[in-house]
Design a protein around this motif. Structure first.
Motif, PDB file in Angstrom:
ATOM      1  N   ASN A  39       7.686  -0.264  -4.196  1.00 24.35           N
ATOM      2  CA  ASN A  39       6.240  -0.134  -4.390  1.00 24.35           C
ATOM      3  C   ASN A  39       5.814  -0.888  -5.650  1.00 24.35           C
ATOM      4  OD1 ASN A  39       3.929   1.533  -3.182  1.00 24.35           O
ATOM      5  ND2 ASN A  39       3.678   1.844  -5.374  1.00 24.35           N
ATOM      6  N   ASN A  40       4.590  -1.381  -5.633  1.00 25.60           N
ATOM      7  CA  ASN A  40       4.028  -2.057  -6.794  1.00 25.60           C
ATOM      8  C   ASN A  40       4.105  -1.145  -8.020  1.00 25.60           C
ATOM      9  OD1 ASN A  40       1.593  -2.475  -8.634  1.00 25.60           O
ATOM     10  ND2 ASN A  40       1.596  -4.363  -7.455  1.00 25.60           N
ATOM     11  N   ASP A  43       0.860   0.431  -9.376  1.00 20.78           N
ATOM     12  CA  ASP A  43       0.365   1.382  -8.379  1.00 20.78           C
ATOM     13  C   ASP A  43       1.185   2.678  -8.428  1.00 20.78           C
ATOM     14  OD1 ASP A  43      -1.341   1.820  -5.904  1.00 20.78           O
ATOM     15  OD2 ASP A  43       0.679   2.178  -5.118  1.00 20.78           O
ATOM     16  N   SER A  44       2.482   2.537  -8.691  1.00 19.41           N
ATOM     17  CA  SER A  44       3.349   3.736  -8.764  1.00 19.41           C
ATOM     18  C   SER A  44       2.923   4.672  -9.886  1.00 19.41           C
ATOM     19  CB  SER A  44       4.805   3.350  -8.993  1.00 19.41           C
ATOM     20  OG  SER A  44       5.256   2.541  -7.967  1.00 19.41           O
ATOM     21  N   ARG A  54       3.237   2.755  -0.898  1.00 17.77           N
ATOM     22  CA  ARG A  54       1.803   2.635  -0.643  1.00 17.77           C
ATOM     23  C   ARG A  54       1.371   1.176  -0.766  1.00 17.77           C
ATOM     24  NH1 ARG A  54      -0.841   6.714  -4.157  1.00 17.77           N
ATOM     25  NH2 ARG A  54      -0.193   5.296  -5.794  1.00 17.77           N
ATOM     26  N   SER A  55       1.996   0.486  -1.704  1.00 13.40           N
ATOM     27  CA  SER A  55       1.657  -0.921  -1.893  1.00 13.40           C
ATOM     28  C   SER A  55       2.995  -1.682  -1.903  1.00 13.40           C
ATOM     29  CB  SER A  55       0.900  -1.056  -3.213  1.00 13.40           C
ATOM     30  OG  SER A  55       0.784  -2.390  -3.575  1.00 13.40           O
TER      31      SER A  55
ATOM     32  N   ASN B 298      -5.644   7.868 -12.615  1.00 13.25           N
ATOM     33  CA  ASN B 298      -6.013   8.520 -11.358  1.00 13.25           C
ATOM     34  C   ASN B 298      -7.407   9.117 -11.381  1.00 13.25           C
ATOM     35  OD1 ASN B 298      -4.304   8.442  -9.202  1.00 13.25           O
ATOM     36  ND2 ASN B 298      -2.816   9.789 -10.173  1.00 13.25           N
ATOM     37  N   LEU B 319      -5.945  -2.184 -10.712  1.00  7.13           N
ATOM     38  CA  LEU B 319      -5.820  -1.172  -9.641  1.00  7.13           C
ATOM     39  C   LEU B 319      -7.092  -1.045  -8.809  1.00  7.13           C
ATOM     40  CD1 LEU B 319      -4.000   1.563 -11.753  1.00  7.13           C
ATOM     41  CD2 LEU B 319      -3.037   0.399  -9.782  1.00  7.13           C
ATOM     42  N   LYS B 321     -10.021   0.208  -9.554  1.00 10.35           N
ATOM     43  CA  LYS B 321     -10.679   1.508  -9.664  1.00 10.35           C
ATOM     44  C   LYS B 321     -12.131   1.292 -10.078  1.00 10.35           C
ATOM     45  CE  LYS B 321      -7.200   4.381  -8.969  1.00 10.35           C
ATOM     46  NZ  LYS B 321      -7.187   5.565  -8.127  1.00 10.35           N
TER      47      LYS B 321
END
Lengths: 293, 524
Positions: A39-40, A43-44, A54-55, B298, B319, B321
């Motif tokens: 995974n990237n 992103d993780s 996911r990516s 997040n 990302l 966002k």
């Protein structure tokens, strides 16, 4: 043929359920590592990844394989594992066979030397000074020579060899075989379970060891994979005392964390490949050696 | 079948032999022969070095005693440029933990150079390191170090064995109005602040009220979270407090930093945040520096303490966002203060095992020169940075907050080998960065007392034993104050902690510290 009752079925069901749960609980962490490694990295850091990437990306592995430092460490680890396991098995078995020999004079004295050696250690600094005196510092041999005799396995091997029927050796002797011939042509071939179990234990120990690479070697081309992993684990620690150290973050797909996980997957893989082939000897080898006849 | 086995064995043996020979081969390359080194031309002084490239490169081994150090090799355009200008190339040995340096000292296996912020008193020993005050007249008579730096680095034996980086005098800070000290600020979610109607945020009470309204409006969100190493640090700055170690001046005496009268107010503020569930217990359990970042990226956090809004925003952009953070541009209390560490942070030691002392001291002469500091911390002038129009600060042509860029070219960290606090601080000034107004606010709170900063216990002394026992005790007792169920309980826990410190021999430690303090004050 015994007819399966309802009780049997319920037992089987619970048995399968419990064992499956144990299997999932034990294999999931490794599966999770594999997923994260694909995974990237950035992103993780968001979390929330459980069953598949996911990516998806191969960047972590590309980064790993493109860096000669990692590949070199990987080969050093393989070399020390093979050479280390071979040397340890060779010397330990040879010493153990001698100690298992019934007519050996001063047998108990020799044995007590080994036992004392097993329980006493001088500490890191004297050990370091000894290695320096032997000229082992900063050489590949510092990984394999100090562990050439594994006293725990020596004890196991002594009792294993003692269980081999004396008649076998006697008949070979009557046929004119020398002691060494008996050892190599007769004893070692029947000791395969012992050798396999030793090989696995010592090999895994060699593969996982990082302390010797950190303390006794400062030549970058001799660093092991686990040492490199230790390096990136350290890198994740933020300095408490560093007033002047700067904070900066990676905005690329490969982060310290994703590299760490990828290195772990790569580090575990070889052992994972070897283990199933040695597993059948594994229990047998340890048990045989440990049971007194 | 037998043939196959034999072949396999032969191939395996060959592979092993090749691997071992490959492993051993690199070793010789890295070793510089002393004879080759001694004949080097590393005598170039900083002034002439830029134009005249040395003929022969001296290779020296440097132990960096900071396991987290991001650079593991002398590689990248900045180290290459340093080598070009000094004739010194460093083989880097990175300590894997804090036991490695003591091991090397004990076994007399130290490399040529050691860069460390710990074990300073052990390193400052004539049997282990060369005293710079002896090397300079002999090898680098034009290496001038100002008296204040000599003052803060002189050991009880009258020698100085290093000049630590990260130090600048009060005057140097005053002379450089754009120098920004590093310090823990707050990154705040801009979108939520807008939704709340940008309420007044001038005091710690205002912040408390905003956090409370965030809690009510967004019950699932964590109102405030800290980086695991920065817990409460923003508030300590607002109460003008030291942390972790050291002494403060109370009526002319050096007393333990936790006895600062403002410390109780700080604890009570933190405890109030905790009791009102604005700060969670989970925050005290974080094990790695990623946990707080993960929650912030997040969108689960309103205020992130200890993070840089610029860095977070760059990550959020990658990302994709749809929110961003702003950096609080001010302190929230008139009690605010940032006690300066004192004598600097990490220092370079030239060990008695050094194979080219002359090249080593000249290397440090270059690294500590303005040219060397700027090259190491900022990059190549004209290519990586240029002065702004007024000549007050460097304008960078690259992203200073990107760790990848830093690593690839070797910016910043190699510069720390010999830099001053102000050089490091000027690099933080970026007109476009959100962090800059916070840095400017922070520099107004700097409090200088170098004599106090010099008071530090020595290894293997009674004072150090008392200090470290107190430190261990505080680590657990402090948590009890933060997490007390009522203000009364928090106060009692604080008093109990102070009483415990006293019972552990604090008065002896403070008597020693005060005597040292008064002695050091004579130098300033």
């Amino acid at each position: 043929m015994h007819r399966r009752t309802n009780e049997d079925r319920i037992f089987d069901f619970i048995n399968i359920l419990v064992l499956s749960l144990i299997a999932i609980v034990t294999t999931y962490p490794f599966y999770y590592m594999v997923v994260i490694s694909f995974n990237n990295g950035l992103d993780s850091t968001l979390g929330g990844i459980y069953f598949w990437p996911r990516s998806f990306t191969l960047d972590n592995y590309t980064e790993f394989l493109n860096d000669p430092k990692w590949m070199q460490s990987f080969f050093v680890s393989i070399a020390r594992t093979i050479v280390g396991a071979f040397i340890t098995i060779w010397f330990t078995c040879l010493a153990a066979y001698g100690l298992a020999y019934k007519n050996l004079k001063f047998q108990k004295l020799y044995y007590s030397f080994f036992i004392i050696g097993m329980y006493t250690a001088g500490g890191l600094i004297p050990y370091y000074v000894v290695l320096r005196g032997l000229g082992l510092l900063n050489t590949f041999w510092v990984y394999v020579i100090p562990g050439a005799i594994n006293i725990f396995f020596l004890i196991v091997a002594v009792s294993f060899f003692k269980e081999i029927p004396a008649e076998m050796e006697e008949s070979a002797k009557m046929d004119g075989a020398s002691d060494l011939k008996i050892y190599y042509k007769l004893i070692l071939p029947v000791s395969k379970p012992l050798l396999a179990a030793m090989g696995l234990f010592v090999g895994v120990g060699q593969w996982n060891s990082w302390l010797d690479s950190a303390y006794f070697v400062n030549n970058n081309s001799l660093r092991t994979l686990t040492y490199r992993m230790m390096e990136i684990i350290n890198q994740g620690m933020s300095p408490l005392d560093a007033e002047s150290a700067e904070r900066a973050a990676a905005v690329t797909g490969v982060t310290t964390f994703s590299m760490q996980i990828t290195a772990m997957v790569i580090a575990v893989l070889p052992i994972l490949c070897v283990y199933p082939f040695l597993q059948k000897y594994f229990v047998k080898g340890i048990m045989l050696g440990s049971v007194k006849g | 079948m037998v043939g196959n086995k034999k072949n396999a064995l032969v191939i395996l043996s060959l592979v092993i032999v090749m691997l071992i020979s490959a492993c051993g081969g690199g070793e010789k390359k890295n070793e510089a022969s002393p004879s080759a080194s001694s004949g080097s031309s590393a005598s170039s002084s900083p002034s002439e070095s830029a134009s005249e490239a040395p003929k022969e490169v001296v290779e020296l081994t440097l132990l960096v005693n900071h396991p987290w150090w991001p650079f593991k090799e002398w590689k990248g355009k900045i180290p290459e440029e340093i080598t070009k200008r000094t004739g010194v190339k460093l083989n880097i040995q990175l300590a894997v933990d804090d036991k490695q340096l003591p091991l090397l000292i004990a076994s007399n296996e130290l490399p040529d150079l050691v860069y460390t912020a710990s074990d300073l008193t052990r390193m400052a020993n004539p049997d282990i390191s060369y005293a710079w005050n002896e090397l300079i007249p002999q090898y680098a008579p034009d290496f001038k170090i100002d008296q204040s730096r000599i003052g803060v680095n002189t050991m009880p034996d009258g020698n100085y064995y290093t000049i630590k980086n990260g130090y600048s005098t009060e005057q140097e800070w005053k002379d450089n109005p754009k120098a920004l000290p590093g310090g823990s600020g707050l990154a705040i979610r801009q979108d939520i602040l807008d939704e709340l109607g940008n309420p007044k945020l001038d005091t710690l009470e205002d912040l408390y009220q905003i956090l409370m309204s965030v809690k009510q409006k967004y019950p699932k969100m964590m109102p405030i979270i800290f980086d695991k190493d920065q817990i409460g640090q923003f508030f300590r700055i607002n109460f003008g407090l030291k942390r972790n170690t050291g002494f403060i001046d109370l009526n002319g005496n050096a007393v333990h930093y936790l006895k600062d009268p403002n410390y109780l107010d700080y604890y009570l503020y933190m405890n109030r945040l905790y009791r009102d569930k604005l700060l969670t217990a989970e925050n005290f359990t974080f094990k790695d520096a990623q946990q707080d970042d993960q929650l912030s990226l997040n969108g689960q956090v309103f205020v992130h303490g200890g993070a840089m809004a610029d860095t977070l925003n760059a990550q959020l952009l990658t990302l994709k966002k749809d929110f961003s953070f702003m950096s609080l541009p001010k302190v929230l209390s008139d009690k605010a203060g940032t006690p300066m560490g004192g004598s600097g942070w990490s220092g370079m030691y030239i060990t008695k095992n050094n194979k080219n002392v002359e090249a080593s001291i000249k290397f440090m002469q270059f690294m500590m020169s303005e040219e060397g500091q700027r090259l190491g911390v900022w990059g190549i002038e004209g290519e990586d940075w240029t002065w702004n129009e007024e000549g007050q600060f460097p304008v960078m042509n690259y992203d200073m907050n990107n760790a990848e860029v830093q690593k690839e070219f070797g910016y910043v960290y190699w510069g720390l080998l010999g830099s001053s606090g102000v050089t490091e601080a000027l690099q933080r000034y970026d007109e476009k960065a959100l962090q800059t107004p916070w840095g400017l606010a922070l520099r107004d709170t700097l409090k200088f007392n170098p004599a106090l900063g010099l008071v530090a216990t020595n290894p293997d002394t009674d004072e150090q034993v008392i200090e470290s026992q107190i430190k261990n005790m505080v680590a657990t007792e402090e948590l009890k104050i933060y997490m007390a169920k009522s203000e009364e309980e928090a106060k009692k826990a604080y008093e109990k902690m102070i009483a415990q410190m006293e019972s552990m021999g604090l008065s002896k430690l403070e008597a020693w510290a005060t005597a040292q303090y008064k002695e050091y004050q004579k130098n300033f």
